[in-house]
Design an enzyme around this catalytic site. Structure first.
Site, PDB file in Angstrom:
ATOM      1  N   HIS A 348     -55.366  20.319   0.024  1.00 45.88           N
ATOM      2  CA  HIS A 348     -55.410  20.085   1.463  1.00 45.88           C
ATOM      3  C   HIS A 348     -55.460  21.423   2.186  1.00 45.88           C
ATOM      4  O   HIS A 348     -54.976  22.437   1.678  1.00 45.88           O
ATOM      5  CB  HIS A 348     -54.187  19.273   1.920  1.00 45.88           C
ATOM      6  CG  HIS A 348     -54.311  18.744   3.306  1.00 45.88           C
ATOM      7  ND1 HIS A 348     -53.879  19.434   4.413  1.00 45.88           N
ATOM      8  CD2 HIS A 348     -54.857  17.581   3.763  1.00 45.88           C
ATOM      9  CE1 HIS A 348     -54.137  18.713   5.500  1.00 45.88           C
ATOM     10  NE2 HIS A 348     -54.724  17.595   5.130  1.00 45.88           N
ATOM     11  N   ASP A 407     -55.524  10.819   0.411  1.00 47.88           N
ATOM     12  CA  ASP A 407     -56.692  10.070  -0.038  1.00 47.88           C
ATOM     13  C   ASP A 407     -56.508   9.504  -1.442  1.00 47.88           C
ATOM     14  O   ASP A 407     -57.083   8.462  -1.779  1.00 47.88           O
ATOM     15  CB  ASP A 407     -57.947  10.952  -0.013  1.00 47.88           C
ATOM     16  CG  ASP A 407     -58.370  11.307   1.398  1.00 47.88           C
ATOM     17  OD1 ASP A 407     -58.298  10.419   2.257  1.00 47.88           O
ATOM     18  OD2 ASP A 407     -58.758  12.461   1.628  1.00 47.88           O
TER      19      ASP A 407
END
Length: 474
Positions: A348, A407
């Protein structure tokens, strides 16, 4: 082929049509080489002019371009030497830890997305009475304007539901008696309308797509104003309209966790940029949808789903971790899946140790896995979360941390809920809409100036060459 294809040039023969396509393809291929050459910029120039590529500093930290009171994303600290120091991730909505929001909703056994919308929009938690009134107002906006589903969705299907969603939002401008008024009260009205409409927009957009492009039966259900956002989504996308309470509660938790992620994420920043021009709400939200569609942003959840399908199709026994690891290594070497060399669902831009959204969603995902007999598949995700970051560092030769992001487990949840891949990102958009609307209102209240950053032009000045003196060959 689109619904309107073939309505023009009906007199053209197949040979003529093929010739036109070949000419177009030849032109595009030739000119693409010019585009690559004329738009290339020496990467050294970015350092020379101290350009913050991707609006990030050299250490990867985002460049501060604004102030917000809506969301706070914490994934690292910057020490006195301006070095990033990794810390456990935290996410706050209006100063409140999202973990507390989720845990309180679970403890009370109630849906929480509507409360989250209220918090993001108004900046404070609602009283029980305020929450009931807000839910009632949203419920009245579940059903689309008269004729909208038929005229704007079903008669013009799209093979991508995100594009259909953006078009539908733009079309709602024409159904609004006061669309261009950017006063806070009017924008709030429009925001509530959109939050109410979105479940129907994505459900009908999906049904139109699957009927026209996939040759499946058309199943249309009216929204129920008494149901939550999550319940309405499941009710309208499924042929029978049936769902369990656990399914709806897990989708609700997922929506809470996707509702906001600070002003710097690409789609929320897009909302700020477009809103700063003074344009209407529908244009701003449609622009945010376009941003979220991108595979580097919201579309990443689709890549997780596709990767996991690829793994399950090529690993005979997903409970054999040695087999799984061998296949992950092949993914990292760019040999299989989409050959990108990436394991989706890891890493991320902000979170360096852990993504709090993934941590929270994982707890509920395990419960769903047990309920649906999917524990083996859940443990596959768990193994990827724990083993793949080490493999990434070993194979890529980097010390960069790659924690699981939201996700990864949202992909498992969507699979377990039988949510079609076509609406994975549209559901993300429905969740994030509350954050977008809050950021739009904040920009209109506190911004006041159109965003106009500078670009350094590195093209040298050239003389104009008369047309007759130019090379005539393409």
């Amino acid at each position: 082929m689109s619904p309107l294809a073939g309505e023009r040039n009906v007199s053209a023969t197949p040979e003529q049509a093929a010739q036109k396509r070949n000419l177009e393809l030849q032109f595009v291929n030739t000119m693409s080489k010019k585009l690559l050459h004329n738009n290339a910029i020496d990467s050294a120039l970015y350092g020379k002019y101290d350009v913050k590529r991707g609006l990030r500093d050299s250490n990867g930290a985002g460049v501060v371009v604004g102030l917000t009171k809506i969301g706070d994303v914490q994934g690292y600290e910057v020490n006195e030497k301006k070095e990033k120091v990794a810390v456990d991730g935290k996410l706050y909505y209006r100063g409140i830890d999202v973990e507390d929001i989720v845990n309180n909703c679970l403890a009370d056994n109630r849906f929480g997305y509507e409360e989250t919308c209220y918090l993001l929009l108004f900046g404070e938690l609602p009283t029980p009475k305020e929450l009931e009134v807000f839910k009632s107002v949203l419920g009245e906006k579940r059903e689309l304007p008269m004729g909208f589903a038929r005229d704007m969705i079903l008669t013009a299907p799209s093979k991508n539901v995100m594009n259909k969603l953006a078009r539908s939002v733009l079309a709602l401008y024409s159904y609004d008696e006061n669309p261009d008024d950017v006063s806070v009260g009017n924008v709030l009205r429009q925001s509530i309308n959109l939050i109410g409409y979105f479940p129907s927009l994505i459900a009908y957009g999906y049904q139109a797509k699957r009927t026209y492009y996939d040759n499946e039966s058309l199943h249309l259900h009216y929204p129920d104003p008494k149901l939550s956002t999550a319940e309405n989504i499941l009710r309208m996308i499924r042929p029978t309209g049936e769902y369990t309470e656990l399914e709806a509660k897990l989708l609700d938790i997922s929506m809470i966790l996707h509702a906001e992620h600070g002003g710097g994420n690409n789609s929320s920043f897009t909302t700020h940029v477009v809103s700063s021009s003074g344009t209407d709400t529908y244009s701003a939200i449609a622009a945010a949808i376009g941003s979220l569609k991108g595979p580097k942003h919201g579309g990443a959840n689709v890549e997780v789903l596709e990767m996991m399908s690829n793994i399950k199709a090529n690993v005979k026994d997903i409970t054999n971790h040695q087999e799984v690891e061998k296949y992950l290594i092949r993914i990292l070497h760019g040999e299989v899946n989409d050959k990108s060399g990436l394991i989706y669902g890891l890493g991320h831009a902000v979170y360096t140790v852990s993504d709090p959204r993934a941590t929270l969603l994982k707890k509920m995902a395990r419960e769903l896995a047990i309920d649906k007999g999917l524990l083996d598949e859940f443990m596959l995700y768990d193994f990827i979360e724990n083993r793949a970051p080490d493999l990434f560092q070993e194979i890529k030769g980097t010390s960069k941390r790659m924690p699981a992001n939201v996700d990864l487990y949202s992909g498992f949840v969507y699979n377990a809920l039988n949510i079609p891949i076509d609406i994975a990102t549209p559901i993300f958009a429905t969740s994030r809409l509350a954050g977008w609307c809050a950021h739009r209102i904040e920009e209109l209240v506190a911004g006041g100036r159109i965003m106009r950053p500078a670009y350094k032009c590195v093209q040298c000045h050239l003389p104009y060459t008369p047309l007759s003196d130019r090379d005539k060959d393409l």
